[in-house]
Structure formats: C-alpha cells, structure tokens
Motif scaffolding. Structure first.
Motif, mmCIF file in Angstrom:
data_model
loop_
_atom_site.group_PDB
_atom_site.id
_atom_site.type_symbol
_atom_site.label_atom_id
_atom_site.label_comp_id
_atom_site.label_asym_id
_atom_site.label_seq_id
_atom_site.Cartn_x
_atom_site.Cartn_y
_atom_site.Cartn_z
ATOM 1 N N VAL A 114 0.854 -1.192 0.000
ATOM 2 C CA VAL A 114 0.000 0.000 0.000
ATOM 3 C C VAL A 114 0.890 1.242 0.000
ATOM 4 N N ASN A 115 0.560 2.206 -0.853
ATOM 5 C CA ASN A 115 1.320 3.462 -0.912
ATOM 6 C C ASN A 115 0.934 4.386 0.240
ATOM 7 N N ILE A 116 1.943 4.926 0.883
ATOM 8 C CA ILE A 116 1.735 5.813 2.023
ATOM 9 C C ILE A 116 2.460 7.124 1.741
ATOM 10 N N SER A 117 1.779 8.212 1.980
ATOM 11 C CA SER A 117 2.429 9.505 1.832
ATOM 12 C C SER A 117 3.207 9.829 3.111
ATOM 13 N N PRO A 118 4.370 10.458 2.967
ATOM 14 C CA PRO A 118 5.117 10.851 4.167
ATOM 15 C C PRO A 118 4.273 11.672 5.134
ATOM 16 N N ARG A 119 3.279 12.384 4.586
ATOM 17 C CA ARG A 119 2.402 13.172 5.458
ATOM 18 C C ARG A 119 1.615 12.295 6.413
ATOM 19 N N GLN A 120 1.246 11.103 5.956
ATOM 20 C CA GLN A 120 0.532 10.185 6.842
ATOM 21 C C GLN A 120 1.436 9.729 7.980
ATOM 22 N N LEU A 121 2.695 9.439 7.620
ATOM 23 C CA LEU A 121 3.652 8.952 8.619
ATOM 24 C C LEU A 121 3.959 9.997 9.679
ATOM 25 N N SER A 122 3.860 11.274 9.296
ATOM 26 C CA SER A 122 4.192 12.338 10.243
ATOM 27 C C SER A 122 3.075 12.579 11.244
ATOM 28 N N GLN A 123 1.972 11.867 11.043
ATOM 29 C CA GLN A 123 0.812 12.075 11.885
ATOM 30 C C GLN A 123 0.928 11.264 13.157
ATOM 31 N N ALA A 124 0.656 11.898 14.288
ATOM 32 C CA ALA A 124 0.892 11.242 15.580
ATOM 33 C C ALA A 124 0.113 9.937 15.751
ATOM 34 N N GLU A 125 -1.114 9.878 15.190
ATOM 35 C CA GLU A 125 -1.963 8.703 15.434
ATOM 36 C C GLU A 125 -1.743 7.597 14.419
ATOM 37 N N PHE A 126 -0.798 7.769 13.498
ATOM 38 C CA PHE A 126 -0.709 6.805 12.393
ATOM 39 C C PHE A 126 -0.542 5.361 12.870
ATOM 40 N N VAL A 127 0.413 5.141 13.780
ATOM 41 C CA VAL A 127 0.700 3.768 14.202
ATOM 42 C C VAL A 127 -0.494 3.163 14.945
ATOM 43 N N SER A 128 -1.088 3.931 15.872
ATOM 44 C CA SER A 128 -2.200 3.358 16.641
ATOM 45 C C SER A 128 -3.416 3.115 15.748
ATOM 46 N N ASN A 129 -3.660 4.018 14.769
ATOM 47 C CA ASN A 129 -4.769 3.784 13.833
ATOM 48 C C ASN A 129 -4.551 2.516 13.022
ATOM 49 N N LEU A 130 -3.335 2.330 12.544
ATOM 50 C CA LEU A 130 -3.049 1.154 11.726
ATOM 51 C C LEU A 130 -3.152 -0.121 12.563
ATOM 52 N N LYS A 131 -2.694 -0.027 13.797
ATOM 53 C CA LYS A 131 -2.783 -1.170 14.706
ATOM 54 C C LYS A 131 -4.242 -1.595 14.875
ATOM 55 N N GLN A 132 -5.098 -0.573 15.001
ATOM 56 C CA GLN A 132 -6.518 -0.832 15.161
ATOM 57 C C GLN A 132 -7.101 -1.498 13.903
ATOM 58 N N ILE A 133 -6.703 -0.996 12.734
ATOM 59 C CA ILE A 133 -7.176 -1.589 11.480
ATOM 60 C C ILE A 133 -6.734 -3.051 11.396
ATOM 61 N N ILE A 134 -5.503 -3.312 11.795
ATOM 62 C CA ILE A 134 -4.984 -4.680 11.749
ATOM 63 C C ILE A 134 -5.765 -5.585 12.694
ATOM 64 N N ASN A 135 -6.074 -5.068 13.878
ATOM 65 C CA ASN A 135 -6.847 -5.862 14.839
ATOM 66 C C ASN A 135 -8.262 -6.134 14.351
ATOM 67 N N ILE A 136 -8.928 -5.085 13.850
ATOM 68 C CA ILE A 136 -10.310 -5.232 13.403
ATOM 69 C C ILE A 136 -10.416 -6.198 12.229
ATOM 70 N N THR A 137 -9.482 -6.103 11.284
ATOM 71 C CA THR A 137 -9.563 -6.942 10.092
ATOM 72 C C THR A 137 -8.924 -8.309 10.314
ATOM 73 N N ALA A 138 -8.166 -8.454 11.395
ATOM 74 C CA ALA A 138 -7.447 -9.696 11.690
ATOM 75 C C ALA A 138 -6.494 -10.082 10.568
ATOM 76 N N VAL A 139 -5.923 -9.087 9.922
ATOM 77 C CA VAL A 139 -4.983 -9.340 8.848
ATOM 78 C C VAL A 139 -3.614 -9.678 9.463
ATOM 79 N N GLN A 140 -2.845 -10.505 8.755
ATOM 80 C CA GLN A 140 -1.479 -10.785 9.225
ATOM 81 C C GLN A 140 -0.590 -9.612 8.864
#
Ligand code: C2E
Ligand code: CA
Ligand code: CA
Ligand code: CA
Length: 269
Positions: A114-140
């Motif tokens: 998946v393509n990510i813009s550096p602007r997304q990475l600079s966002q404070a909540e990026f990691v926790s949001n992605l963690k949540q998406i991974i948990n909800i979808t149960a993706v590896q």
C-alpha cells in the motif's frame, strides 16, 4: 493534455478539472468523493522470478461521476497539499486490509503493498490507527508492505524513522518507493529502517532503449544487497527487461508484462 508535475507526466486532462473548478472546489469535491465512496482500489500483481504471483500493489483511482476514472496523478498531489491524503490514506488502508484478510484465507502467502504519503507517517496517530485496522480486520501484519515515496521531502527524518521502527515492530514491511528518483535515496537508506526498495519504472524502461543503462541498475542492486534489502522492479513491460533484471538478482517484478492494475473486486490469481 500532458501535465508535467512532480509526479512526472500525467496523462489525464487535469485542466478539465481545474478550468471549471477552482482549486478550492476541487478540494471540496475530493472531500465529497470520500464521503460518497467514489474512490476505488485497483490491484497490480507482483511476481517472483518464476513468474508466480506473490502479491499485489494497491493503486487508487477516483471514479468521478462525470469525468470517469481519474488517475492518482490528477488528485494525489492536491490531496497531499491539503492534508486530505490523511483521511484518504486511512480509508485505503482499511479497504486494503479488509480485502487482504479475506484473500489470505485462500492464499496464505499472498501479500499486499500500500502506498503511504510521508504526510501520513508524520501524523501522531498513524501507528495506533493502523494497529486498530490490523486488529479489526485480523490481517497478518507481515503480509502487509507500506511503500513510502520520497516524492515529498521527508521533513523530520528522525521522527519518521522512529515511526517506521514501530511499524516494523508490528511485523509490517517497509519499502522505499521510486528508488533512485529522489535526491536523497542513498542518505535515506542509511537512516530509515527498510525491508525493500522499488526500482522506479524510469530505470527499468531504459533497459533496451538506452545503451548505457546497465551500470545504474547494477549499482542499485549492489546497494540493495549491501543493505540486505529485497528488490522489486516496477514498470516491467518487456521480456528483455525481465531477463536483464533476473540475471542480476532482482527478487520481484511488477509491470504490464505480468498484468495491469485491475479492480480489486475482480482480482484473481
Ligand atoms: P507508483 O507507486 O510508482 O506506482 C506505479 C505506477 O506505475 C502506477 O501508476 C502503475 O499503474 C504504473 N505502472 C505499473 N506497471 C507499469 C508498466 O509496465 N508500464 C507503465 N507505463 N506504467 C506502469 P498509477 O496507478 O497511475 O499511480 C501513480 C502514482 O500515484 C503511484 O506511483 C503512487 O505514487 C501514487 N498512488 C497511487 N495510489 C496511491 C495511494 O493509495 N496513496 C498514495 N499516497 N499514493 C498513491
Ligand atoms: Ca508504489
Ligand atoms: Ca513506485
Ligand atoms: Ca514510480
């Protein structure tokens, strides 16, 4: 009409969008597009040296009600400038992970980039949001690769690099996209935690067209080996290009030779 912007040549008549609408209304339309679910994910296969499909890259399209299918070069730059890329990017990640979780059930080794813009990475909540998406979808998480471009200068390399380490701790793979096109590729290689680089299609397409192409690609592959990185070549269109890269140890291949981006709904391997 071609527009030469920071993404290179854009083969979409963006003047159609800009003539009738000011930048402001285009921004409003982008916002609405998200609410009305007008964005579509397309998938382009990635193959290994035996030409087996091992994964795909997610490429965004805008299904505009009157203009038809709008390519990302016509709207991603504005989305990045306005910060809208943050909500668009989160939607893309969500959709991609829902798809991947489902697809993995039948194809356990399949991975998605998946393509990510550096602007997304600079966002404070990026990691926790992605963690949540991974948990909800149960993706590896280790089936997911984030491709980071250096099209936008990474403002705070130390911060971005710490975010990237947290992502790797979750099991996510990180790829440096459009390798060789930015000014600072080599500096980034030393400073950013990475698993993969993608050789930009401009280099791949020199193979066969430009008599002196070999040293550059060989240098890129040598650098990747030195840093222990997986190499993906993008924009592979001819057997000659594929053979050239295979002979020199490139790991994965993506391009029209193996398949064009296709709607996620009909993607098959
Ligand atoms: P990219 O990440 O470098 O993606 C590769 C581009 O090369 C894609 O263009 C793909 O369709 C095209 N391509 C692949 N194989 C070939 C080939 O054999 N020949 C030729 N001529 N082209 C090939 P696309 O889909 O128009 O995407 C353009 C750029 O838009 C992407 O470049 C990426 O930087 C950006 N983009 C796309 N989707 C997203 C997204 O969800 N988020 C963000 N932040 N950027 C995105
Ligand atoms: Ca990419
Ligand atoms: Ca790329
Ligand atoms: Ca590229």
């Amino acid at each position: 009409v071609k527009e030469k912007g920071r993404n290179g040549v854009c083969f979409f008549d963006t003047t159609m969008l800009v003539q009738v609408e000011s930048r402001f209304t285009l921004e409003k339309e982008l916002r609405r597009a998200l609410e009305r679910q007008e964005f579509r994910l397309y998938l382009q296969p990635q193959v290994d040296i035996n030409e087996r499909i091992v994964g795909a890259e997610v490429l965004l399209r805008w299904q505009h009600p009157s203009l038809g299918l709008v390519p990302p070069c016509a709207f991603i730059p504005l989305a990045e400038d306005t910060g809208l890329i943050i909500s668009i990017g989160e939607w893309v990640l969500q959709q991609a992970c829902f798809f991947l979780a489902d697809f993995q059930a039948k194809n356990p080794d399949f991975h998605l980039s998946v393509n990510i813009s550096p602007r997304q990475l600079s966002q404070a909540e990026f990691v926790s949001n992605l963690k949540q998406i991974i948990n909800i979808t149960a993706v590896q998480a280790n089936s997911l690769t984030l491709e980071i471009t250096e099209r936008l200068i990474i403002q705070d390399v130390d911060y971005v690099s710490s975010v990237m380490s947290k992502l790797q701790d979750l099991g996510i793979n990180l790829s440096l996209d459009d390798f060789g096109t930015g000014y600072s590729s080599l500096a980034y290689l030393k400073r950013l935690p990475l698993n993969e680089i993608k050789i930009d299609k401009n280099f791949v397409q020199d193979i066969g067209n430009y008599s002196n192409h070999a040293p550059l690609i060989e240098a890129i592959l040598a650098v990747a080996r030195h840093f222990n990185l997986t190499v993906v070549a993008e924009g592979v269109e001819t057997i000659e290009q594929a053979n050239f890269l295979k002979k020199r140890g490139c790991h994965f291949y993506q391009g029209y030779l193996y398949g064009k981006p296709q709607p996620l709904e009909t993607f098959k391997i």
